[in-house]
Design a protein around this motif. Sequence first.
Motif, PDB file in Angstrom:
ATOM      1  N   VAL B  68       0.843  -1.204   0.000  1.00  0.00           N
ATOM      2  CA  VAL B  68       0.000   0.000   0.000  1.00  0.00           C
ATOM      3  C   VAL B  68       0.876   1.251   0.000  1.00  0.00           C
ATOM      4  N   PHE B  69       1.915   1.226   0.821  1.00  0.00           N
ATOM      5  CA  PHE B  69       2.808   2.379   0.911  1.00  0.00           C
ATOM      6  C   PHE B  69       3.517   2.606  -0.427  1.00  0.00           C
ATOM      7  N   ALA B  70       3.982   1.512  -1.052  1.00  0.00           N
ATOM      8  CA  ALA B  70       4.673   1.641  -2.343  1.00  0.00           C
ATOM      9  C   ALA B  70       3.745   2.245  -3.388  1.00  0.00           C
ATOM     10  N   ALA B  71       2.508   1.725  -3.450  1.00  0.00           N
ATOM     11  CA  ALA B  71       1.568   2.225  -4.458  1.00  0.00           C
ATOM     12  C   ALA B  71       1.209   3.684  -4.197  1.00  0.00           C
ATOM     13  N   ALA B  72       0.959   4.022  -2.937  1.00  0.00           N
ATOM     14  CA  ALA B  72       0.558   5.398  -2.613  1.00  0.00           C
ATOM     15  C   ALA B  72       1.688   6.377  -2.945  1.00  0.00           C
ATOM     16  N   PHE B  73       2.908   5.987  -2.622  1.00  0.00           N
ATOM     17  CA  PHE B  73       4.054   6.884  -2.862  1.00  0.00           C
ATOM     18  C   PHE B  73       4.289   7.067  -4.362  1.00  0.00           C
ATOM     19  N   LEU B  74       4.203   5.958  -5.132  1.00  0.00           N
ATOM     20  CA  LEU B  74       4.429   6.060  -6.579  1.00  0.00           C
ATOM     21  C   LEU B  74       3.308   6.838  -7.267  1.00  0.00           C
ATOM     22  N   THR B  75       2.072   6.621  -6.810  1.00  0.00           N
ATOM     23  CA  THR B  75       0.945   7.353  -7.396  1.00  0.00           C
ATOM     24  C   THR B  75       1.090   8.850  -7.145  1.00  0.00           C
ATOM     25  N   GLY B  91      13.768   6.217  -3.217  1.00  0.00           N
ATOM     26  CA  GLY B  91      13.613   6.657  -1.823  1.00  0.00           C
ATOM     27  C   GLY B  91      12.607   5.792  -1.087  1.00  0.00           C
ATOM     28  N   GLY B  92      11.536   5.419  -1.808  1.00  0.00           N
ATOM     29  CA  GLY B  92      10.516   4.572  -1.194  1.00  0.00           C
ATOM     30  C   GLY B  92      11.069   3.200  -0.841  1.00  0.00           C
ATOM     31  N   PHE B  93      11.946   2.689  -1.683  1.00  0.00           N
ATOM     32  CA  PHE B  93      12.580   1.383  -1.423  1.00  0.00           C
ATOM     33  C   PHE B  93      13.352   1.433  -0.095  1.00  0.00           C
ATOM     34  N   ILE B  94      14.156   2.466   0.067  1.00  0.00           N
ATOM     35  CA  ILE B  94      14.948   2.603   1.302  1.00  0.00           C
ATOM     36  C   ILE B  94      14.018   2.795   2.505  1.00  0.00           C
ATOM     37  N   LEU B  95      13.018   3.667   2.340  1.00  0.00           N
ATOM     38  CA  LEU B  95      12.098   3.951   3.450  1.00  0.00           C
ATOM     39  C   LEU B  95      11.329   2.698   3.870  1.00  0.00           C
ATOM     40  N   ARG B  96      10.898   1.921   2.870  1.00  0.00           N
ATOM     41  CA  ARG B  96      10.119   0.720   3.195  1.00  0.00           C
ATOM     42  C   ARG B  96      10.985  -0.335   3.874  1.00  0.00           C
ATOM     43  N   LEU B  97      12.242  -0.455   3.430  1.00  0.00           N
ATOM     44  CA  LEU B  97      13.135  -1.404   4.108  1.00  0.00           C
ATOM     45  C   LEU B  97      13.363  -0.973   5.559  1.00  0.00           C
ATOM     46  N   ALA B  98      13.539   0.334   5.748  1.00  0.00           N
ATOM     47  CA  ALA B  98      13.737   0.847   7.115  1.00  0.00           C
ATOM     48  C   ALA B  98      12.487   0.589   7.958  1.00  0.00           C
ATOM     49  N   PHE B  99      11.327   0.822   7.356  1.00  0.00           N
ATOM     50  CA  PHE B  99      10.060   0.591   8.074  1.00  0.00           C
ATOM     51  C   PHE B  99       9.925  -0.881   8.483  1.00  0.00           C
ATOM     52  N   LEU B 100      10.253  -1.779   7.541  1.00  0.00           N
ATOM     53  CA  LEU B 100      10.143  -3.215   7.845  1.00  0.00           C
ATOM     54  C   LEU B 100      11.107  -3.605   8.972  1.00  0.00           C
ATOM     55  N   THR B 101      12.332  -3.071   8.906  1.00  0.00           N
ATOM     56  CA  THR B 101      13.325  -3.413   9.918  1.00  0.00           C
ATOM     57  C   THR B 101      12.869  -2.938  11.292  1.00  0.00           C
ATOM     58  N   VAL B 102      12.435  -1.682  11.364  1.00  0.00           N
ATOM     59  CA  VAL B 102      11.995  -1.132  12.653  1.00  0.00           C
ATOM     60  C   VAL B 102      10.784  -1.905  13.172  1.00  0.00           C
ATOM     61  N   ALA B 103       9.859  -2.229  12.268  1.00  0.00           N
ATOM     62  CA  ALA B 103       8.644  -2.934  12.685  1.00  0.00           C
ATOM     63  C   ALA B 103       8.982  -4.319  13.237  1.00  0.00           C
ATOM     64  N   VAL B 104       9.913  -5.028  12.579  1.00  0.00           N
ATOM     65  CA  VAL B 104      10.254  -6.384  13.053  1.00  0.00           C
ATOM     66  C   VAL B 104      11.051  -6.319  14.355  1.00  0.00           C
TER      67      VAL B 104
END
Lengths: 84, 160
Positions: B68-75, B91-104
């Motif tokens: 959802v985040f990837a689609a919203a950011f690209l749109t 930028g979204g790729f880096i942000l999403r990886l950071a988000f996944l890491t922090v979340a886990v």
Amino acid sequence: MIDLLAQADNALDGLKAVGAGLGYGLAAIGPGVGIGLVVGNAITAMARQPESAGMVRTTMFLGIAFTEALALIGFVVFILLNFA
Amino acid sequence: MSDKVEERSSDLQDLGQLAEPEKSIVSDMLLRGLKVSPAWLALSLVFWGVNGLASSAYGLGLIFANFVFAAAFLTWAGRISVAALMFAALGGFILRLAFLTVAVIAFSKIGVFAPIPLAITIIVSHLGLLVWETRYVSISLAYPGLRPSQMRQRNRKEIK
């Protein structure tokens, strides 16, 4: 002797964490390059044929997501090394 | 000359606003994911117990949020310019990886955390949903008349 063994155990844990972090970072480099190539070529295609932008963006989005799967594999290895 | 250029750029902007395929792809994937997730969660419960169930549910939530985040950011970026699209993709790729890491890492502090079901869920759901979606997208991209629903209708007509 026991102190030495405990220290070695701690050092091993630390090395494991460093290895996990390094592995994750290295695994993210390839997908980063791949996403750059996918988006760069998609932009070229959209500039050449603006009428097919929707189709190009669909393919681009799926390409990005597939490339990202490689980084997710690195992420999973990071999880398993750190927490399993 | 400049009028023509302005006309052309406004046409491109209109086209960009009309063509936002990311939203429809992700909503399609989420619908399919929600349909399959009860079965996956039941399997997790059987194989890994309650901790596995919680971790699998968390993994599914992470993957859905990632899409959802990837689609919203690209749109959002696609409406601005192609340069913004490039920025959003990388930028979204880096942000999403950071988000996944922090979340886990945050989830690992909770007692129900089980790394193996979480890891398997992340990989299987991400790749599974993508492959499932690609099947439909590739058919409709190459041959718009071959969309599954249209094919079914055509076959019915031919049979009649």
